[in-house]
Design a protein around this motif. Structure first.
Motif, PDB file in Angstrom:
ATOM      1  N   LEU A   1      44.092 -60.134  -1.623  1.00  0.00           N
ATOM      2  CA  LEU A   1      43.974 -61.191  -0.881  1.00  0.00           C
ATOM      3  C   LEU A   1      44.943 -61.751  -1.552  1.00  0.00           C
ATOM      4  CD1 LEU A   1      39.722 -62.672  -0.904  1.00  0.00           C
ATOM      5  CD2 LEU A   1      41.424 -61.084   0.926  1.00  0.00           C
ATOM      6  N   LEU A   2      45.830 -62.674  -1.004  1.00  0.00           N
ATOM      7  CA  LEU A   2      46.807 -63.617  -1.722  1.00  0.00           C
ATOM      8  C   LEU A   2      46.587 -65.680  -1.261  1.00  0.00           C
ATOM      9  CD1 LEU A   2      49.416 -63.664  -3.404  1.00  0.00           C
ATOM     10  CD2 LEU A   2      50.343 -63.167  -1.174  1.00  0.00           C
ATOM     11  N   GLY A   3      45.995 -65.978  -2.111  1.00  0.00           N
ATOM     12  CA  GLY A   3      46.599 -66.907  -1.821  1.00  0.00           C
ATOM     13  C   GLY A   3      46.652 -68.245  -2.591  1.00  0.00           C
ATOM     14  N   SER A   4      46.748 -69.006  -2.461  1.00  0.00           N
ATOM     15  CA  SER A   4      46.535 -70.948  -3.300  1.00  0.00           C
ATOM     16  C   SER A   4      45.133 -71.157  -3.567  1.00  0.00           C
ATOM     17  CB  SER A   4      47.893 -71.864  -2.394  1.00  0.00           C
ATOM     18  OG  SER A   4      47.277 -72.548  -3.021  1.00  0.00           O
ATOM     19  N   GLY A   5      45.355 -71.555  -4.641  1.00  0.00           N
ATOM     20  CA  GLY A   5      44.088 -71.421  -5.669  1.00  0.00           C
ATOM     21  C   GLY A   5      44.046 -73.209  -5.748  1.00  0.00           C
ATOM     22  N   TYR A   6      42.857 -73.810  -6.724  1.00  0.00           N
ATOM     23  CA  TYR A   6      43.032 -74.568  -7.300  1.00  0.00           C
ATOM     24  C   TYR A   6      44.435 -75.049  -7.833  1.00  0.00           C
ATOM     25  CZ  TYR A   6      40.447 -78.429  -9.740  1.00  0.00           C
ATOM     26  OH  TYR A   6      40.087 -79.651 -10.146  1.00  0.00           O
ATOM     27  N   HIS A   7      44.758 -76.421  -7.555  1.00  0.00           N
ATOM     28  CA  HIS A   7      45.576 -76.962  -7.598  1.00  0.00           C
ATOM     29  C   HIS A   7      46.975 -76.298  -7.986  1.00  0.00           C
ATOM     30  CE1 HIS A   7      43.431 -80.344 -10.591  1.00  0.00           C
ATOM     31  NE2 HIS A   7      42.872 -80.477  -9.225  1.00  0.00           N
ATOM     32  N   GLY A   8      47.179 -75.465  -7.067  1.00  0.00           N
ATOM     33  CA  GLY A   8      48.641 -74.865  -6.678  1.00  0.00           C
ATOM     34  C   GLY A   8      48.053 -73.598  -6.886  1.00  0.00           C
ATOM     35  N   ILE A   9      47.331 -72.966  -7.917  1.00  0.00           N
ATOM     36  CA  ILE A   9      48.084 -71.503  -8.891  1.00  0.00           C
ATOM     37  C   ILE A   9      47.337 -70.979  -7.049  1.00  0.00           C
ATOM     38  CG2 ILE A   9      46.608 -72.958 -10.612  1.00  0.00           C
ATOM     39  CD1 ILE A   9      44.191 -70.177 -10.133  1.00  0.00           C
ATOM     40  N   THR A  10      48.000 -69.282  -7.977  1.00  0.00           N
ATOM     41  CA  THR A  10      47.806 -68.668  -7.050  1.00  0.00           C
ATOM     42  C   THR A  10      46.953 -67.702  -7.277  1.00  0.00           C
ATOM     43  OG1 THR A  10      50.700 -67.817  -7.629  1.00  0.00           O
ATOM     44  CG2 THR A  10      49.181 -65.759  -6.726  1.00  0.00           C
ATOM     45  N   ALA A  11      46.615 -67.688  -5.813  1.00  0.00           N
ATOM     46  CA  ALA A  11      45.223 -66.504  -5.796  1.00  0.00           C
ATOM     47  C   ALA A  11      45.089 -65.264  -5.539  1.00  0.00           C
ATOM     48  CB  ALA A  11      43.535 -67.460  -5.288  1.00  0.00           C
ATOM     49  N   ALA A  12      45.568 -64.870  -6.057  1.00  0.00           N
ATOM     50  CA  ALA A  12      45.586 -62.956  -5.561  1.00  0.00           C
ATOM     51  C   ALA A  12      44.584 -62.279  -6.595  1.00  0.00           C
ATOM     52  CB  ALA A  12      47.207 -62.867  -5.995  1.00  0.00           C
ATOM     53  N   GLY A  13      44.442 -60.879  -5.584  1.00  0.00           N
ATOM     54  CA  GLY A  13      43.211 -60.227  -5.989  1.00  0.00           C
ATOM     55  C   GLY A  13      43.399 -58.881  -5.033  1.00  0.00           C
ATOM     56  N   ARG A  14      42.728 -57.761  -5.992  1.00  0.00           N
ATOM     57  CA  ARG A  14      42.615 -56.767  -5.305  1.00  0.00           C
ATOM     58  C   ARG A  14      40.883 -56.523  -4.934  1.00  0.00           C
ATOM     59  NH1 ARG A  14      45.945 -51.205  -7.326  1.00  0.00           N
ATOM     60  NH2 ARG A  14      43.581 -50.603  -7.308  1.00  0.00           N
ATOM     61  N   PHE A  15      40.702 -55.967  -4.302  1.00  0.00           N
ATOM     62  CA  PHE A  15      39.076 -55.897  -3.485  1.00  0.00           C
ATOM     63  C   PHE A  15      38.564 -54.291  -2.658  1.00  0.00           C
ATOM     64  CE2 PHE A  15      39.939 -60.794  -4.533  1.00  0.00           C
ATOM     65  CZ  PHE A  15      39.284 -60.847  -5.139  1.00  0.00           C
ATOM     66  N   VAL A  16      37.721 -54.265  -3.252  1.00  0.00           N
ATOM     67  CA  VAL A  16      37.758 -52.551  -2.563  1.00  0.00           C
ATOM     68  C   VAL A  16      36.312 -53.355  -1.198  1.00  0.00           C
ATOM     69  CG1 VAL A  16      36.008 -50.373  -2.458  1.00  0.00           C
ATOM     70  CG2 VAL A  16      37.139 -51.680  -4.296  1.00  0.00           C
ATOM     71  N   VAL A  17      36.456 -52.676  -0.642  1.00  0.00           N
ATOM     72  CA  VAL A  17      35.653 -53.327   1.093  1.00  0.00           C
ATOM     73  C   VAL A  17      33.938 -52.153   0.962  1.00  0.00           C
ATOM     74  CG1 VAL A  17      34.657 -53.361   3.697  1.00  0.00           C
ATOM     75  CG2 VAL A  17      37.386 -53.507   2.411  1.00  0.00           C
ATOM     76  N   GLU A  18      32.865 -53.388   0.921  1.00  0.00           N
ATOM     77  CA  GLU A  18      31.893 -53.071   0.462  1.00  0.00           C
ATOM     78  C   GLU A  18      30.949 -52.792   1.983  1.00  0.00           C
ATOM     79  OE1 GLU A  18      29.413 -54.996  -2.677  1.00  0.00           O
ATOM     80  OE2 GLU A  18      30.962 -54.708  -3.816  1.00  0.00           O
ATOM     81  N   GLY A  19      31.738 -53.316   3.460  1.00  0.00           N
ATOM     82  CA  GLY A  19      30.837 -53.397   4.372  1.00  0.00           C
ATOM     83  C   GLY A  19      32.073 -53.908   5.228  1.00  0.00           C
ATOM     84  N   LEU A  20      31.101 -53.996   6.517  1.00  0.00           N
ATOM     85  CA  LEU A  20      32.541 -54.633   7.757  1.00  0.00           C
ATOM     86  C   LEU A  20      30.549 -55.558   8.281  1.00  0.00           C
ATOM     87  CD1 LEU A  20      33.798 -52.299   8.932  1.00  0.00           C
ATOM     88  CD2 LEU A  20      34.624 -53.569   7.914  1.00  0.00           C
ATOM     89  N   VAL A  21      31.116 -57.063   8.518  1.00  0.00           N
ATOM     90  CA  VAL A  21      30.126 -57.734   9.562  1.00  0.00           C
ATOM     91  C   VAL A  21      31.088 -57.384  10.444  1.00  0.00           C
ATOM     92  CG1 VAL A  21      31.585 -60.080   8.372  1.00  0.00           C
ATOM     93  CG2 VAL A  21      29.006 -59.708   9.239  1.00  0.00           C
ATOM     94  N   SER A  22      29.311 -57.477  11.659  1.00  0.00           N
ATOM     95  CA  SER A  22      29.560 -58.259  12.947  1.00  0.00           C
ATOM     96  C   SER A  22      29.193 -59.268  13.492  1.00  0.00           C
ATOM     97  CB  SER A  22      29.513 -56.362  13.956  1.00  0.00           C
ATOM     98  OG  SER A  22      30.402 -55.881  13.619  1.00  0.00           O
TER      99      SER A  22
END
Lengths: 408, 228
Positions: free
Chosen positions: A167-188
């Protein structure tokens, strides 16, 4: 007054067949009106329940300004006092915290934009029953640190349970929000558009990702009934300070509200036409009842009955005539609606697919909402009143001597 | 004491633009307890005169005094209330309310006077007894003969305790026996209760029993004969 009612009631039955035909026309019109109104309100309430239940909540509480900005800078920390105040407000059944933002979801060469929602797994499930929508993998546990992807999003990314995404986005007060996550489930979700652009993180994980510590963007509020929306909103606005904004689902999903209003207007027009036709039928009956009794009207006014009293008797007659039809319609309709409320009509085939494509449950639901009955009674009484205007006019112009000559 | 007093009473109608004098300068005084017949050929003005005295029609000129009150200038609503308290009517065509029973028809007028239920019950029963219909209280008009219906109409006229009863051709639709029967009852009420009756009629049976016969011709009084 009792004799006036008795007189009016007996006058109705002077011509049984004519009165029964008039009553039947009212009966069928009121039945049609109640059933169609009940179905529309029931079905829309169910649609709204589906939408707010699966996603937005009836009401959302934000930091003032968040609804317009959708910025992570407008977050707030939900104190236990605040939660207690909200959950203690009349008609509120649950307040669920969320941290909502956007991020790019990336895996290898594939990148998609998605709405990222940080949720309290237990409370969110209580509100939206999201665990029941998990199509692959499993729902969050207390210890989860992974991500749940919308099934269509996972398909686009060509990822499934156990894979890793970034995930790559913009966080609080413009900080970079980035992280790696394992997919635990899929939602429909029933609507593919939702499944293609949504991902969930556990709330603490999302707060860490966006650097907001204990901050959230949203408290999604559930109510005891959709009809209490405005009451709950007003109560919350009184309870909460100006720091917060109270947004209803109608403001969040204005298209749905407009659709509902448009359908109501359409149905109102059809019902108005039905009532106009019935109104003319009643007018015809009242007209005949008046013309054939002009001599009698002349006689009673000659004897000393005030024209106003005579007009009241005529009004009682048309009211009794219309009310009898309306009450009979209600008596017949209530058990049918009670049954349909318990067991809604399940749609099948193309119609069901159409409903499902919009994320709605494919059912025609009904409601025994009391105001429906009140309004139909009101409308038939209005018809009675309008139908009585001609006799009123004739009575006001009545000349006893001339009237007594009629029919000789 | 005069219960009805007319002074130079006239009524002019427009018939296709032509003025027609239905009642022409009638001055008449009817005393309490009289049994008076207004007679004359068709079109002589009997009914128009009775309608004006009953407050159902307004005079073109002249005055009408009923129970010492001028009614010619009264407004519609005032007249309705006045009729209810002072005048009993018996019409030619029975004119009962078809959906009410005989007793309810008699009670009806007292209901308009806002009399209590107990009083209405008592008086309606007494009056129907007095006109020989004590056993027909619950019958509706269509279940009664013409004569019986007219007797109910008489009971109704008396129910309001009026100062006098105006009867417009009350025997016109009745057979001889019913007519005689009805006149017997009216005569008895006149004698026993001193009730004033004013008839418009050309029925010789009524004329034969009247104490006073006023003959109208072309709207004017032709003769006024009092019998001992």
């Amino acid at each position: 007054m009792r004799l006036y009612f008795s007189l009016a009631w007996r006058n109705i039955w002077r011509n049984k067949r004519r009165s029964l035909i008039s009553m039947s026309s009212i009966l069928f019109a009121v039945m049609l009106a109640i059933m169609s109104r009940s179905m529309m309100i029931g079905t829309f309430e169910r649609m709204i329940d589906t939408i707010v239940g699966t996603f937005s909540g009836y009401i959302q509480v934000h930091q003032e300004g968040y609804f317009d900005s959708s910025s992570l800078d407008d977050i707030f920390v939900p104190s236990s006092d605040l939660l207690a105040q909200i959950e203690g407000t009349e008609h509120v059944t649950l307040a669920v915290p969320r941290l909502e933002s956007f991020a790019l979801v990336s895996s290898g060469d594939n990148t998609n934009g998605a709405r990222i929602i940080g949720i309290d797994p237990a409370k969110e499930d209580q509100m939206t029953a999201i665990s029941e929508r998990i199509s692959t993998g499993s729902y969050f546990t207390e210890a989860s640190e992974g991500i749940i992807l919308g099934s269509e999003l996972a398909k686009d990314l060509k990822k499934t349970v156990g894979d890793t995404i970034i995930l790559l986005g913009s966080g609080y007060h413009g900080i970079t929000a980035a992280g790696r996550f394992v997919v635990e489930g899929l939602v429909s979700f029933p609507a593919d558009e939702m499944s293609a652009a949504l991902a969930y993180l556990p709330l603490p994980v999302a707060q860490h990702l966006y650097g907001v510590e204990e901050g959230i963007t949203t408290l999604a509020v559930m109510l005891d009934h959709a009809r209490n929306l405005e009451r709950a909103r007003n109560a919350l606005e009184v309870v909460l300070s100006d720091e917060y904004e109270v947004i209803t689902w109608k403001m969040m999903v204005p298209e749905l509200d407009q659709l509902v209003q448009m359908k109501y207007v359409g149905q109102d027009l059809v019902l108005a036409l039905i009532y106009i036709v019935v109104g003319f039928g009643i007018l015809g009956t009242v007209l005949m009842m008046t013309m054939e009794r002009l001599r009698e009207f002349g006689m009673v006014t000659a004897l000393g009955m005030k024209k106003r009293t005579l007009a009241i008797i005529v009004l009682i007659e048309s009211s009794l005539l219309t009310l009898s039809g309306a009450i009979a319609a209600m008596v017949l309709t209530i058990p049918i609606l009670a049954k349909l409320q318990q067991e809604p009509i399940q749609l099948t085939g193309k119609m069901a697919e159409g409903y499902e494509s919009y994320g709605f449950e494919p059912v025609l639901a009904f409601t025994l909402h009391a105001p429906i009955f009140f309004w139909q009674t009101f409308f038939v009484l209005l018809i009675a009143l309008v139908s009585s205007s001609y006799p009123f006019f004739r009575i006001s112009k009545l000349n006893s001597v001339e009237a007594m000559r009629t029919g000789h | 004491m005069a219960v009805i007093k007319t002074d130079h009473l006239s009524r002019v109608y427009e018939d296709h633009g032509v003025p027609v004098k239905a009642v022409d300068d009638v001055s008449l005084s009817i005393e309490e307890g009289e049994f008076t017949a207004i007679v004359g050929p068709s079109g002589s003005g009997k009914t128009t005169f009775l309608n004006m005295v009953g407050g159902l029609d307004a005079p073109s000129s002249g005055t009408i005094e009923v129970d010492g009150k001028q009614i010619s200038q009264m407004k519609q609503n005032e007249l309705i209330g006045f009729r209810l308290r002072h005048i009993g009517f018996v019409f030619q065509a029975y004119n009962l309310i078809p959906v009410l029973t005989a007793k309810e028809n008699v009670e009806f007028i007292m209901l308009l006077q806002k009399k209590s239920k107990a009083e209405r019950d008592k008086r309606a029963t007494e009056l129907l007894d007095a006109v020989g219909l004590g056993d027909r209280l619950g019958r509706r008009p269509h279940e009664l003969s013409g004569g019986q219906q007219q007797r109910v109409a008489v009971a109704r006229a008396l129910a309001s305790m009026p100062s006098f009863v105006l009867a417009d051709e009350p025997t016109a639709n009745l057979d001889s026996t019913s007519a005689e029967n009805l006149l017997d009852i009216m005569e008895r009420l006149n004698k026993e209760q001193k009730m004033t009756f004013v008839f418009s009629t050309h029925d010789p049976r009524v004329v034969a029993r009247a104490h006073r016969v006023v003959t109208l011709r072309d709207g004017a009084i032709e003769s006024d004969e009092t019998r001992s």
